[in-house]
Design a protein around this motif. Sequence first.
Motif, mmCIF file in Angstrom:
data_model
loop_
_atom_site.group_PDB
_atom_site.id
_atom_site.type_symbol
_atom_site.label_atom_id
_atom_site.label_comp_id
_atom_site.label_asym_id
_atom_site.label_seq_id
_atom_site.Cartn_x
_atom_site.Cartn_y
_atom_site.Cartn_z
ATOM 1 N N LYS A 155 0.703 -1.380 0.224
ATOM 2 C CA LYS A 155 -0.062 -0.024 -0.611
ATOM 3 C C LYS A 155 0.923 1.269 0.305
ATOM 4 C CE LYS A 155 -3.349 2.481 2.761
ATOM 5 N NZ LYS A 155 -4.589 2.061 3.869
ATOM 6 N N ARG A 202 -6.178 -4.438 -3.411
ATOM 7 C CA ARG A 202 -7.058 -3.866 -2.765
ATOM 8 C C ARG A 202 -6.888 -4.156 -1.373
ATOM 9 N NH1 ARG A 202 -10.273 -1.885 1.064
ATOM 10 N NH2 ARG A 202 -11.873 -3.993 -0.517
ATOM 11 N N ILE A 203 -7.757 -5.089 -1.262
ATOM 12 C CA ILE A 203 -8.176 -5.830 0.534
ATOM 13 C C ILE A 203 -6.625 -6.629 0.873
ATOM 14 C CG2 ILE A 203 -8.979 -8.315 0.913
ATOM 15 C CD1 ILE A 203 -11.459 -8.309 -0.288
ATOM 16 N N GLU A 239 -4.588 -3.297 1.939
ATOM 17 C CA GLU A 239 -4.444 -3.137 3.332
ATOM 18 C C GLU A 239 -4.470 -3.663 3.938
ATOM 19 O OE1 GLU A 239 -6.325 -0.477 4.530
ATOM 20 O OE2 GLU A 239 -6.899 0.415 1.704
ATOM 21 N N ALA A 240 -5.084 -5.342 4.493
ATOM 22 C CA ALA A 240 -4.540 -6.035 5.405
ATOM 23 C C ALA A 240 -2.774 -6.529 5.702
ATOM 24 C CB ALA A 240 -5.085 -7.785 4.838
ATOM 25 N N ILE A 252 -7.700 -6.206 11.489
ATOM 26 C CA ILE A 252 -7.657 -6.340 10.113
ATOM 27 C C ILE A 252 -9.123 -6.641 9.662
ATOM 28 C CG2 ILE A 252 -7.950 -8.026 8.292
ATOM 29 C CD1 ILE A 252 -4.649 -8.513 9.500
ATOM 30 N N LYS A 303 -11.138 -4.019 9.920
ATOM 31 C CA LYS A 303 -10.805 -2.731 8.824
ATOM 32 C C LYS A 303 -10.945 -2.411 7.917
ATOM 33 C CE LYS A 303 -8.495 0.120 12.898
ATOM 34 N NZ LYS A 303 -7.569 0.354 13.259
ATOM 35 N N VAL A 304 -11.171 -3.677 7.631
ATOM 36 C CA VAL A 304 -10.580 -4.355 6.025
ATOM 37 C C VAL A 304 -11.499 -5.394 5.698
ATOM 38 C CG1 VAL A 304 -8.969 -5.414 4.097
ATOM 39 C CG2 VAL A 304 -8.156 -4.782 6.399
ATOM 40 N N LYS A 305 -12.301 -3.875 4.604
ATOM 41 C CA LYS A 305 -14.081 -4.745 3.742
ATOM 42 C C LYS A 305 -13.689 -5.661 2.713
ATOM 43 C CE LYS A 305 -17.619 -2.656 2.270
ATOM 44 N NZ LYS A 305 -17.645 -3.278 0.926
#
Length: 507
Positions: A253, A404-405, A408-409, A482, A485-487
């Motif tokens: 990221k 993206r996922i 974020e994680a 995680i 917050k991580v959709k």
Amino acid sequence: MQEKVIILDFGSQTTQLIARRLRELNVYCEILPYNKFPKDDPTVIGVILSGSPFSVYDEKAFRLNLADIPAALPILGICYGAQFMAYENGGSVEPAGSREYGRAKLSFVNSNDPLLADVSVGDQVWMSHGDTITSLPTGWEVIASTHDVKVGAYAVPGEKRWGVQFHPEVFHSECGTTILRNFVEKICGSKRDWSAASFIETTVAALREQLGNDKVVLGLSGGVDSSVAAVLLNKAIGDRLTCIFVDHGLLRKDEFTSVLRDYEGLGLNVIGVDASQKFFSELAGVEEPERKRKIIGKGFIDVFDAEAHKIVDVKWLAQGTIYPDCIESLSITGTTIKSHHNVGGLPEKMNLKLCEPLRLLFKDEVRAVGRELGMPERLISRHPFPGPGLAVRILGDITPEKVRILQEADDIFIQGLRDWGLYDQVWQAGAILLPVRSVGVMGDERTYEQAVALRAVTSTDAMTADWARLPYDFLAKVSNDIINKVKGVNRVAYDISSKPPATIEWE
Ligand code: XMP
């Protein structure tokens, strides 16, 4: 001129360790194949002959013409190297009654011999040999023994030749460093002036001479090796070095922008190329790990080549290849030639001369050089990251949404390691997006979302690795963060496999 010790490699597993020990003693050394002694190099101050998997009397044993090494140059034979010198001069070498392996204590020491100054009876050494020297050539002298091995070490009176049956380079030889230091300092007369600063000074001068007014192009990856190579070259030739940093869309990221900013802050002439769309479209639907790697490798070369061609009159391609890669390619069996992971095939395709200013450094030395060059610590002590990036951490096909996922994680995990002071305690860490969905419950809602695995390992060279024993409280916090917050993620697992039999990356 940088003085150096030559280590002739007869194939021992510990040859690299000899080089490490000498470098730690601030002595510059190079490992060369046993039959490649550089005859006319005035900078050589001494020679070490390594161990070997062979016996000296084997037909296939590696042989060196000892007469190729001038009498004025001191030689230290280690294990096979010691046996070889004795055997070639009329001594006897025979299989030991039983293979001698492990710790032994010196029972006799002639500490008047310069090799054994400050070494004493009772000092521990490490033995690993199947053969033993049963008689020395006439006039040669035993200077150390253990209970089981009479010829533990020898000297040749009037000549600059020494041999040790044990392995001074191995950690368990407590007096090993003293012996190696005696050899390089008292016998070879080394100034022991090898340091990151001296490396920079000699390398910058050598690069200026090698490159003249030529233009050079270099591919930056964000990793420590290519970054240090770039800063070093920049110091030598300034803006005649152009760096190209390709974003394949599979970096961590925000990494592309933050690393690019760091590079610009270092004064590098750098072109950042966002090629993520190209990579995403070429990777669409591809699941097979090796195909992913091939696509990324080729795509990288294409993008790099196209950018490099925009620079008029480039003559050189610089790479951040380091010593362990080169030693492997020197492998005396002649089988392994390791191409640089990320840019394999690039030199051939581009028809450029290759410049590899770090090719003689170990990883920790590269870091020391980077620090000496004033590079920020976040670039220097950064974990290794695979060339194909997150592509080999997304199992199955790759989509921008999955990237993206995972970004974020991964970011929560890595930032957590930093916040908890754990980042520098692990060799490498990252998150892996698994191609499974599982049921969970969030608030009153049933979820059916993806699982993420966390991987953190300890290692010294990535050849072997163990899973890092991260504190439970830390794992609990990261897992919570995680999932909250991580959709798209509702489950976190921690990978507790060691390498071997697993690997560090999942693909
Ligand atoms: P494995 O998964 O083989 O990884 O245990 C060992 C080390 O190598 C890195 N790695 C790569 N680095 N290009 C790279 O530049 C690659 O294709 C690649 N594959 C694995 C991995 O991250 C670990 O540090």
